[in-house]
Design a protein around this motif. Structure first.
Motif, PDB file in Angstrom:
ATOM      1  N   UNK A  21       0.916  -1.200  -0.012  1.00  0.00           N
ATOM      2  CA  UNK A  21       0.104   0.132  -0.095  1.00  0.00           C
ATOM      3  C   UNK A  21       0.798   1.242   0.040  1.00  0.00           C
ATOM      4  N   UNK A  22       0.384   2.195  -0.743  1.00  0.00           N
ATOM      5  CA  UNK A  22       1.177   3.672  -0.934  1.00  0.00           C
ATOM      6  C   UNK A  22       0.572   4.475  -0.118  1.00  0.00           C
ATOM      7  N   UNK A  23       0.757   4.902   0.995  1.00  0.00           N
ATOM      8  CA  UNK A  23      -0.248   5.778   1.632  1.00  0.00           C
ATOM      9  C   UNK A  23      -0.130   7.127   1.138  1.00  0.00           C
ATOM     10  N   UNK A  24       1.051   7.530   0.192  1.00  0.00           N
ATOM     11  CA  UNK A  24       1.088   8.947  -0.191  1.00  0.00           C
ATOM     12  C   UNK A  24       0.274   9.273  -1.507  1.00  0.00           C
ATOM     13  N   UNK A  25      -0.131   8.167  -2.296  1.00  0.00           N
ATOM     14  CA  UNK A  25      -0.958   8.116  -3.381  1.00  0.00           C
ATOM     15  C   UNK A  25      -2.173   7.641  -3.082  1.00  0.00           C
ATOM     16  N   UNK A  26      -2.247   6.870  -1.977  1.00  0.00           N
ATOM     17  CA  UNK A  26      -3.546   6.105  -1.595  1.00  0.00           C
ATOM     18  C   UNK A  26      -3.735   5.098  -2.878  1.00  0.00           C
ATOM     19  N   UNK A  27      -3.031   4.230  -2.938  1.00  0.00           N
ATOM     20  CA  UNK A  27      -3.034   3.402  -3.876  1.00  0.00           C
ATOM     21  C   UNK A  27      -2.335   2.061  -3.409  1.00  0.00           C
ATOM     22  N   UNK A  28      -2.760   0.967  -4.074  1.00  0.00           N
ATOM     23  CA  UNK A  28      -2.280  -0.496  -3.788  1.00  0.00           C
ATOM     24  C   UNK A  28      -1.604  -1.265  -4.937  1.00  0.00           C
ATOM     25  N   UNK A  29      -0.958  -2.002  -4.717  1.00  0.00           N
ATOM     26  CA  UNK A  29      -0.209  -2.765  -5.912  1.00  0.00           C
ATOM     27  C   UNK A  29      -0.896  -4.354  -5.792  1.00  0.00           C
ATOM     28  N   UNK A  30      -1.263  -4.563  -6.747  1.00  0.00           N
ATOM     29  CA  UNK A  30      -1.880  -6.211  -7.007  1.00  0.00           C
ATOM     30  C   UNK A  30      -1.205  -6.833  -8.026  1.00  0.00           C
ATOM     31  N   UNK A  31      -1.250  -8.270  -7.943  1.00  0.00           N
ATOM     32  CA  UNK A  31      -0.629  -9.086  -8.931  1.00  0.00           C
ATOM     33  C   UNK A  31      -1.761  -9.824  -9.415  1.00  0.00           C
ATOM     34  N   UNK A  65      -1.423  -1.065 -10.578  1.00  0.00           N
ATOM     35  CA  UNK A  65      -1.806  -0.178  -9.599  1.00  0.00           C
ATOM     36  C   UNK A  65      -3.186  -0.004  -9.438  1.00  0.00           C
ATOM     37  N   UNK A  66      -3.691   0.212  -8.020  1.00  0.00           N
ATOM     38  CA  UNK A  66      -5.204   0.293  -8.088  1.00  0.00           C
ATOM     39  C   UNK A  66      -5.403   1.355  -6.987  1.00  0.00           C
ATOM     40  N   UNK A  67      -6.300   2.286  -7.090  1.00  0.00           N
ATOM     41  CA  UNK A  67      -6.595   3.275  -6.286  1.00  0.00           C
ATOM     42  C   UNK A  67      -7.335   2.574  -5.121  1.00  0.00           C
ATOM     43  N   UNK A  68      -7.248   2.927  -3.952  1.00  0.00           N
ATOM     44  CA  UNK A  68      -7.915   2.116  -2.642  1.00  0.00           C
ATOM     45  C   UNK A  68      -9.443   1.912  -3.054  1.00  0.00           C
ATOM     46  N   UNK A  71     -10.905   1.919  -5.925  1.00  0.00           N
ATOM     47  CA  UNK A  71     -11.389   0.976  -6.795  1.00  0.00           C
ATOM     48  C   UNK A  71     -10.943  -0.502  -6.418  1.00  0.00           C
ATOM     49  N   UNK A  72     -10.247  -0.587  -5.639  1.00  0.00           N
ATOM     50  CA  UNK A  72      -9.794  -2.100  -5.126  1.00  0.00           C
ATOM     51  C   UNK A  72     -10.891  -2.455  -4.127  1.00  0.00           C
ATOM     52  N   UNK A  73     -11.467  -1.735  -3.601  1.00  0.00           N
ATOM     53  CA  UNK A  73     -12.801  -2.064  -2.651  1.00  0.00           C
ATOM     54  C   UNK A  73     -13.781  -2.346  -3.281  1.00  0.00           C
ATOM     55  N   UNK A  74     -14.414  -1.706  -4.431  1.00  0.00           N
ATOM     56  CA  UNK A  74     -15.293  -1.692  -5.276  1.00  0.00           C
ATOM     57  C   UNK A  74     -15.137  -3.009  -6.016  1.00  0.00           C
ATOM     58  N   UNK A  75     -13.926  -3.363  -6.316  1.00  0.00           N
ATOM     59  CA  UNK A  75     -13.586  -4.912  -6.987  1.00  0.00           C
ATOM     60  C   UNK A  75     -14.099  -5.913  -5.868  1.00  0.00           C
ATOM     61  N   UNK A  76     -13.795  -5.660  -4.747  1.00  0.00           N
ATOM     62  CA  UNK A  76     -14.145  -7.053  -3.606  1.00  0.00           C
ATOM     63  C   UNK A  76     -15.492  -6.951  -3.707  1.00  0.00           C
ATOM     64  N   UNK A  77     -16.465  -5.476  -3.852  1.00  0.00           N
ATOM     65  CA  UNK A  77     -17.887  -5.551  -3.713  1.00  0.00           C
ATOM     66  C   UNK A  77     -18.480  -6.483  -4.847  1.00  0.00           C
ATOM     67  N   UNK A  78     -17.828  -6.134  -5.926  1.00  0.00           N
ATOM     68  CA  UNK A  78     -18.675  -6.714  -7.245  1.00  0.00           C
ATOM     69  C   UNK A  78     -18.025  -8.080  -7.595  1.00  0.00           C
ATOM     70  N   UNK A  79     -17.169  -8.756  -6.753  1.00  0.00           N
ATOM     71  CA  UNK A  79     -16.554 -10.098  -7.126  1.00  0.00           C
ATOM     72  C   UNK A  79     -15.409 -10.195  -7.782  1.00  0.00           C
ATOM     73  N   UNK A  80     -14.757  -9.073  -8.325  1.00  0.00           N
ATOM     74  CA  UNK A  80     -13.877  -9.245  -9.279  1.00  0.00           C
ATOM     75  C   UNK A  80     -12.454  -9.797  -8.408  1.00  0.00           C
ATOM     76  N   UNK A  81     -12.211  -9.131  -6.950  1.00  0.00           N
ATOM     77  CA  UNK A  81     -11.173  -9.939  -6.159  1.00  0.00           C
ATOM     78  C   UNK A  81     -12.274 -10.804  -5.228  1.00  0.00           C
ATOM     79  N   UNK A  82     -11.704 -12.093  -5.488  1.00  0.00           N
ATOM     80  CA  UNK A  82     -12.664 -12.936  -4.768  1.00  0.00           C
ATOM     81  C   UNK A  82     -11.641 -14.146  -4.294  1.00  0.00           C
ATOM     82  N   UNK A  83     -10.532 -13.943  -3.603  1.00  0.00           N
ATOM     83  CA  UNK A  83      -9.806 -14.882  -2.666  1.00  0.00           C
ATOM     84  C   UNK A  83      -9.343 -14.282  -1.353  1.00  0.00           C
ATOM     85  N   UNK A  84      -9.713 -15.235  -0.295  1.00  0.00           N
ATOM     86  CA  UNK A  84      -9.726 -14.806   0.967  1.00  0.00           C
ATOM     87  C   UNK A  84      -8.649 -13.882   1.421  1.00  0.00           C
ATOM     88  N   UNK A  85      -7.312 -14.031   1.323  1.00  0.00           N
ATOM     89  CA  UNK A  85      -6.550 -13.180   1.612  1.00  0.00           C
ATOM     90  C   UNK A  85      -6.600 -11.607   1.354  1.00  0.00           C
TER      91      UNK A  85
END
Length: 204
Positions: A57-67, A162-165, A167-181
């Motif tokens: 997580x990059x707190x300065x740009x409020x974005x995170x890195x996903x693989x 790179x994902x704005x925070x 947008x990543x939360x939205x991806x959880x809510x709509x099921x695009x991110x669907x693994x537990x960790x």
């Protein structure tokens, strides 16, 4: 009443399979809540190394890195077996979880972790596996992150994005991110992001 490992009797433990992973066949019985011992049960145990998962997580740009990489477990139950995930790796040597976190961040995403924040430890599937996951959030400078990473000798083909925070939360809510960790870590980040940003100080 509180039970411990002493309240489970392992009668036998045999090899079921040995490969990259391991399967043991156990005969066991355990104490019952209403007293006495239960019947002998046959259980298959998927024996895995413990895992380390890291949300960069990059707190300065409020974005995170996903693989993103292909996952065999999703082949028949998902439209696409390429999954958006955290940086992760197995503890298969005498390394501490924190060492694995730093190593895998370099190998899978080309990232240097500036600080590690423990989120939790949990068993993802204790009904049949002994794997335990060490889950972290790590502060990173995400400028320049991206591209294709992974170890060729391990057949890894990992895309970093790179994902704005939000947008990543939205991806959880709509099921695009669907693994537990990833879900657990992102929910934790929603609770703690403002604190992390306030404590981060000037961008390095």
């Amino acid at each position: 009443m509180s039970f411990t490992r002493a309240d489970v009797e392992i009668i036998s433990r045999e090899d079921g399979f040995r490969g990259f992973y391991r399967l043991d066949v156990l005969q066991l019985r355990h104490r019952l809540f209403d007293g006495g011992w239960g019947p002998v049960l046959r259980r298959e145990l998927f024996v895995r190394h413990d895992a380390v998962c890291v949300l960069p997580y990059d707190p300065w740009l409020d974005q995170l890195v996903l693989i993103e990489q292909v996952r065999v477990g999703a082949l028949e139950k998902s439209d696409s077996p390429w999954m958006l995930e955290l940086v992760a790796g197995l503890i298969d040597t005498d390394e501490a979880p924190e060492q694995v976190a730093h190593r895998e961040a370099q190998e899978e995403a080309g990232l240097t972790l500036l600080s590690l924040h423990p989120i939790t430890r949990y068993f993802p599937s204790p009904g049949g596996s002994d794997e335990r996951v060490y889950l972290y959030c790590a502060l990173v400078d995400s400028r320049g992150a991206g591209g294709i990473h992974g170890l060729a000798e391990e057949g890894e083909d990992i895309r970093v994005s790179l994902w704005p925070r939000a947008e990543a939360i939205t991806a959880v809510e709509d099921g695009r991110i669907d693994n537990a960790a990833s879900i657990i870590a992102l929910q934790w980040l929603q609770l703690h992001a403002e604190r992390l940003r306030a404590e981060a100080g000037p961008q390095p």
